[in-house]
Structure formats: structure tokens, C-alpha cells
Write a protein that holds these residues in place. Structure first.
Motif, PDB file in Angstrom:
ATOM      1  N   ASN A 280      88.022  34.874 137.907  1.00 15.51           N
ATOM      2  CA  ASN A 280      87.858  35.480 136.592  1.00 15.51           C
ATOM      3  C   ASN A 280      88.721  34.810 135.526  1.00 15.51           C
ATOM      4  N   MET A 281      89.197  33.607 135.826  1.00 14.27           N
ATOM      5  CA  MET A 281      89.928  32.787 134.865  1.00 14.27           C
ATOM      6  C   MET A 281      89.120  31.530 134.550  1.00 14.27           C
ATOM      7  N   SER A 282      89.445  30.917 133.429  1.00 15.83           N
ATOM      8  CA  SER A 282      88.848  29.614 133.124  1.00 15.83           C
ATOM      9  C   SER A 282      89.443  28.574 134.076  1.00 15.83           C
ATOM     10  N   GLN A 283      88.754  27.469 134.280  1.00 12.35           N
ATOM     11  CA  GLN A 283      89.246  26.432 135.175  1.00 12.35           C
ATOM     12  C   GLN A 283      90.595  25.896 134.716  1.00 12.35           C
ATOM     13  N   ARG A 284      90.747  25.771 133.413  1.00 13.43           N
ATOM     14  CA  ARG A 284      92.009  25.269 132.870  1.00 13.43           C
ATOM     15  C   ARG A 284      93.160  26.231 133.155  1.00 13.43           C
ATOM     16  N   MET A 285      92.874  27.536 133.029  1.00 18.25           N
ATOM     17  CA  MET A 285      93.898  28.542 133.291  1.00 18.25           C
ATOM     18  C   MET A 285      94.280  28.560 134.769  1.00 18.25           C
ATOM     19  N   VAL A 286      93.263  28.396 135.636  1.00 15.86           N
ATOM     20  CA  VAL A 286      93.524  28.351 137.077  1.00 15.86           C
ATOM     21  C   VAL A 286      94.462  27.196 137.403  1.00 15.86           C
ATOM     22  N   GLU A 287      94.173  26.032 136.854  1.00 13.20           N
ATOM     23  CA  GLU A 287      94.998  24.848 137.123  1.00 13.20           C
ATOM     24  C   GLU A 287      96.424  25.056 136.631  1.00 13.20           C
ATOM     25  N   THR A 288      96.564  25.679 135.461  1.00 15.03           N
ATOM     26  CA  THR A 288      97.901  25.960 134.921  1.00 15.03           C
ATOM     27  C   THR A 288      98.660  26.925 135.823  1.00 15.03           C
ATOM     28  N   PHE A 289      97.984  27.981 136.249  1.00 13.73           N
ATOM     29  CA  PHE A 289      98.619  28.978 137.110  1.00 13.73           C
ATOM     30  C   PHE A 289      99.058  28.360 138.435  1.00 13.73           C
ATOM     31  N   GLU A 290      98.169  27.620 139.070  1.00 15.60           N
ATOM     32  CA  GLU A 290      98.496  27.021 140.372  1.00 15.60           C
ATOM     33  C   GLU A 290      99.697  26.096 140.258  1.00 15.60           C
ATOM     34  N   GLN A 291      99.744  25.347 139.164  1.00 20.23           N
ATOM     35  CA  GLN A 291     100.855  24.420 138.968  1.00 20.23           C
ATOM     36  C   GLN A 291     102.163  25.171 138.736  1.00 20.23           C
ATOM     37  N   GLU A 292     102.131  26.178 137.872  1.00 18.29           N
ATOM     38  CA  GLU A 292     103.349  26.910 137.554  1.00 18.29           C
ATOM     39  C   GLU A 292     103.808  27.788 138.719  1.00 18.29           C
ATOM     40  N   MET A 293     102.871  28.273 139.532  1.00 16.63           N
ATOM     41  CA  MET A 293     103.255  29.064 140.707  1.00 16.63           C
ATOM     42  C   MET A 293     103.997  28.193 141.718  1.00 16.63           C
ATOM     43  N   GLN A 294     103.640  26.914 141.794  1.00 12.56           N
ATOM     44  CA  GLN A 294     104.361  25.994 142.677  1.00 12.56           C
ATOM     45  C   GLN A 294     105.782  25.776 142.182  1.00 12.56           C
ATOM     46  N   TYR A 295     105.936  25.707 140.868  1.00 12.21           N
ATOM     47  CA  TYR A 295     107.258  25.509 140.292  1.00 12.21           C
ATOM     48  C   TYR A 295     108.161  26.725 140.486  1.00 12.21           C
ATOM     49  N   LEU A 296     107.551  27.905 140.687  1.00  6.41           N
ATOM     50  CA  LEU A 296     108.351  29.122 140.869  1.00  6.41           C
ATOM     51  C   LEU A 296     109.247  29.027 142.100  1.00  6.41           C
ATOM     52  N   GLY A 297     108.734  28.361 143.135  1.00  5.79           N
ATOM     53  CA  GLY A 297     109.492  28.272 144.378  1.00  5.79           C
ATOM     54  C   GLY A 297     109.606  29.628 145.054  1.00  5.79           C
ATOM     55  N   PRO A 298     110.589  29.805 145.949  1.00  2.00           N
ATOM     56  CA  PRO A 298     110.780  31.093 146.627  1.00  2.00           C
ATOM     57  C   PRO A 298     111.146  32.187 145.619  1.00  2.00           C
ATOM     58  N   VAL A 299     110.602  33.360 145.819  1.00  3.50           N
ATOM     59  CA  VAL A 299     110.906  34.492 144.934  1.00  3.50           C
ATOM     60  C   VAL A 299     111.338  35.682 145.766  1.00  3.50           C
ATOM     61  N   ARG A 300     112.099  36.583 145.151  1.00  8.41           N
ATOM     62  CA  ARG A 300     112.567  37.774 145.851  1.00  8.41           C
ATOM     63  C   ARG A 300     111.436  38.791 145.982  1.00  8.41           C
ATOM     64  N   VAL A 301     111.425  39.477 147.118  1.00 13.08           N
ATOM     65  CA  VAL A 301     110.402  40.500 147.350  1.00 13.08           C
ATOM     66  C   VAL A 301     110.452  41.557 146.251  1.00 13.08           C
ATOM     67  N   LYS A 302     111.663  41.948 145.849  1.00 12.35           N
ATOM     68  CA  LYS A 302     111.808  42.978 144.816  1.00 12.35           C
ATOM     69  C   LYS A 302     111.171  42.535 143.504  1.00 12.35           C
ATOM     70  N   ASP A 303     111.327  41.249 143.149  1.00 11.60           N
ATOM     71  CA  ASP A 303     110.745  40.747 141.902  1.00 11.60           C
ATOM     72  C   ASP A 303     109.213  40.803 141.964  1.00 11.60           C
ATOM     73  N   VAL A 304     108.662  40.469 143.137  1.00  7.50           N
ATOM     74  CA  VAL A 304     107.208  40.532 143.316  1.00  7.50           C
ATOM     75  C   VAL A 304     106.730  41.976 143.201  1.00  7.50           C
TER      76      VAL A 304
END
Length: 336
Positions: A280-304
């Protein structure tokens, strides 16, 4: 080698889960309490190799127990034993029934789960709210939803509150109520001390009623117990339930939430949830999200969990405003 007959129940469960494979076992694990989850994990970890003969015996025993449980649900222990004797012989049937009754307990009000909800409603409608709450907490959510929807508005919220606050029911009280219900409905039941009710119970029931009934109950409860209503609302729709929304609703949610929250929430979500959101996202938005989610690295369960909680709150707000519709098991009418 230890034969399957000499294995402990936990060892058998571990072998069964290993035999079922990773995908099926993971679905079962989601429903286990933490303590049992840890013990089973240890049992599985301690098994380096499953002997084919042990596996065959464990699977055979599991199959027999499932069949016996079905017979028990259909007509009680006597019926189950009669059918099994015809199938596997008298001695083998006794052995299976003994294992079944020593490991599995028939839940209170089991007979009522096989009876039409409105028949039970006619018996309960003039009873004390606490009696109604006790019975509904033991029924299937679909039955309880139908019954609570049929009660008068002022009684609905009272019963809902009593279900949410139920913890343990005395075996004597259960026995007395069951006995009366048994007489009315001409059924047989075996009683056990049971933990009933609670937030999860009323959430399951409310998830099955129509939106109008749910709103009426929560509004009445809000006047008496704001914290209880908050807790119920938190559990009524969880982030993973976003897959039940239609495309328009998901797109509206994506527009409303913060990108950072959505990235955090998706970081630990299932592949199904990610797929539905990305579709339900545009292809460009999907690519941006996937890239930025990789940059997030490990995250705390509480933050999620916090991010998912904020998104769920937005979904609830959008529903209250009539901007999206959350599918329910009741008879909500949608006009096109």
C-alpha cells in the motif's frame, strides 16, 4: 535408547514439535506461557537427534489422543471409550482414556459450548450479573458475544466489567451454577477449579460484537473505570491486526502515522504485515523505507512496542472518527 513410553511428557512434546517442523511449531509457541515456553525450548535443545522409532510412537500417541479428545467432546468419557473399544480393542481403549483423563481436563461449562447461544441467553437473561459474567467467561467468545449483545444496554456494561475483573471462580460456585444450567439444558458436565475471566476474556467477547454494542459497553464502563477501558482498548486491536484492514484503511493509516514509528513497528513485525504495508506504498516509498530500516540497526523491544502502541492508538482514533472500519465478528452494517 529410551522408548517413547518411558519419555516424559515434556520430552514427547519436544519430539512432536521437532517432527512438525519450524513453521508449525512456531505457531504453537506463540500460544504458550513464558515458563512452559522456556521448559520446552530446553527440552528441544537437549535432543540432538530424534530416533525414528521414538518419533513414530510419539506421533501415534498424539494421534490417538486427538481422536479420543474429539470423541470425549462429542459424548463424554463413556462414549469415547465405547468408540475406541470398537476401533482398537478394550485394553488399548482403557489405556488411551486413562492417559487422556490424566493429562487433559474437561473445562467447566464444556457442555454449553455445544449449545445454541440464544438457548443459554434465555436461561441467563434474568440472572444476577455476576452469574451471567461467570457463565460467559467460560463460553466460546462467539457465543458470549451473541449473548452479551442481546442483553439490555445497562446490563451489558455491568456484565462486561465483572468479566474483566474475574480472576478465580470457586469450584463450589461453578458447581452450583453448572448444576442449574445442566438441569435446564439436560446435559452432563465435569467440574474443575478454573481461572476464568480477565481482560483477555472480555476483549475476545467484545471483538465478536458489533461496533454499536462495543461502543455502548465501553462508554458505560468509561464512567466507572477509565483505566480498565484503556487496558481493554489496548488489547482489542494489536499492530499485527493491521492485515485485517482494507487497502483504503491501511493507506489512510500510513498517511497519518510518523514514518519513524512505522519503521520501528515494522522492524519486528511478521513478513505478512510488512508485505501488506509495502503493498500500500508507492515503489519509491518502499525503497526508502527498506533502506532506512537497514540503517536503524538493532532496536530495543520497548521502542518497537511503544511505536506499535502509538500506531494502534491512531487506528482506534481513525475508527472512532468514522474514517476507517475495523472488521469484526458481529453484524456491523457497511453502506456502500
Amino acid at each position: 535408547m529410551v522408548t517413547a513410553l518411558k519419555l516424559t511428557g515434556r520430552q514427547k512434546a519436544a519430539i512432536l514439535l521437532i517432527s512438525m517442523g519450524k513453521d508449525a511449531s512456531s505457531k504453537i509457541f506463540k500460544h504458550l506461557p513464558d515458563e512452559e515456553l522456556e521448559q520446552l525450548t530446553l527440552a528441544i535443545a537437549s535432543i540432538h537427534k530424534v530416533d525414528p522409532k521414538e518419533k513414530e510412537e510419539v506421533l501415534k500417541e498424539f494421534h490417538e489422543m486427538c481422536i479420543a479428545s474429539d470423541y470425549l467432546a462429542m459424548g463424554g468419557i463413556g462414549y469415547a471409550q465405547d468408540v475406541l473399544e470398537s476401533a482398537v480393542g478394550k485394553d488399548r481403549a482403557k489405556e488411551i482414556i486413562h492417559r487422556l483423563t490424566s493429562q487433559l481436563q474437561v473445562k467447566p461449562f464444556d457442555f454449553a459450548r455445544r449449545i445454541d447461544a440464544m438457548q443459554i441467553y434465555h436461561f441467563l437473561q434474568n440472572e444476577h450479573p455476576q452469574t451471567i459474567a461467570l457463565v460467559l467467561a467460560h463460553l466460546e467468545p462467539s457465543q458470549a458475544s451473541m449473548i452479551i449483545s442481546s442483553l439490555p444496554d445497562e446490563l451489558q456494561s455491568d456484565v462486561a466489567r465483572r468479566i474483566a475483573l474475574l480472576e478465580q471462580a470457586s469450584p463450589d460456585v461453578i458447581k452450583e451454577v453448572e448444576h442449574i444450567l445442566e438441569q435446564k439444558l439436560s446435559a452432563t458436565i465435569r467440574q474443575d477449579y478454573s481461572v476464568v475471566g480477565g481482560i483477555d476474556s472480555i476483549v475476545s467477547i467484545l471483538n465478536g460484537v458489533d461496533r454499536g454494542t462495543e461502543k455502548s459497553i465501553l462508554e458505560h464502563l468509561e464512567n466507572n473505570d477509565h483505566d480498565l477501558v484503556d487496558e481493554i482498548k489496548k488489547r482489542m486491536f494489536v499492530f499485527e491486526d493491521i492485515i485485517s484492514l482494507d487497502r483504503r484503511a491501511i493507506q489512510r493509516v500510513i498517511q497519518e502515522v510518523e514514518n519513524q514509528d512505522l519503521m520501528l513497528a515494522m522492524k519486528a513485525s511478521s513478513p505478512e504485515v510488512k508485505k501488506v504495508i509495502f503493498e500500500n506504498m508507492s515503489q519509491r516509498m518502499v525503497e526508502t523505507f527498506e533502506q532506512e530500516m537497514q540503517y536503524l540497526g538493532p532496536v530495543r523491544v520497548k521502542d518497537v512496542e511503544d511505536a506499535q502502541g502509538r500506531i494502534v492508538s491512531i487506528i482506534r482514533r481513525l475508527e472512532d472518527a468514522g474514517e476507517i472500519v475495523i472488521a469484526r465478528g458481529g453484524n456491523d452494517e457497511i453502506l456502500f
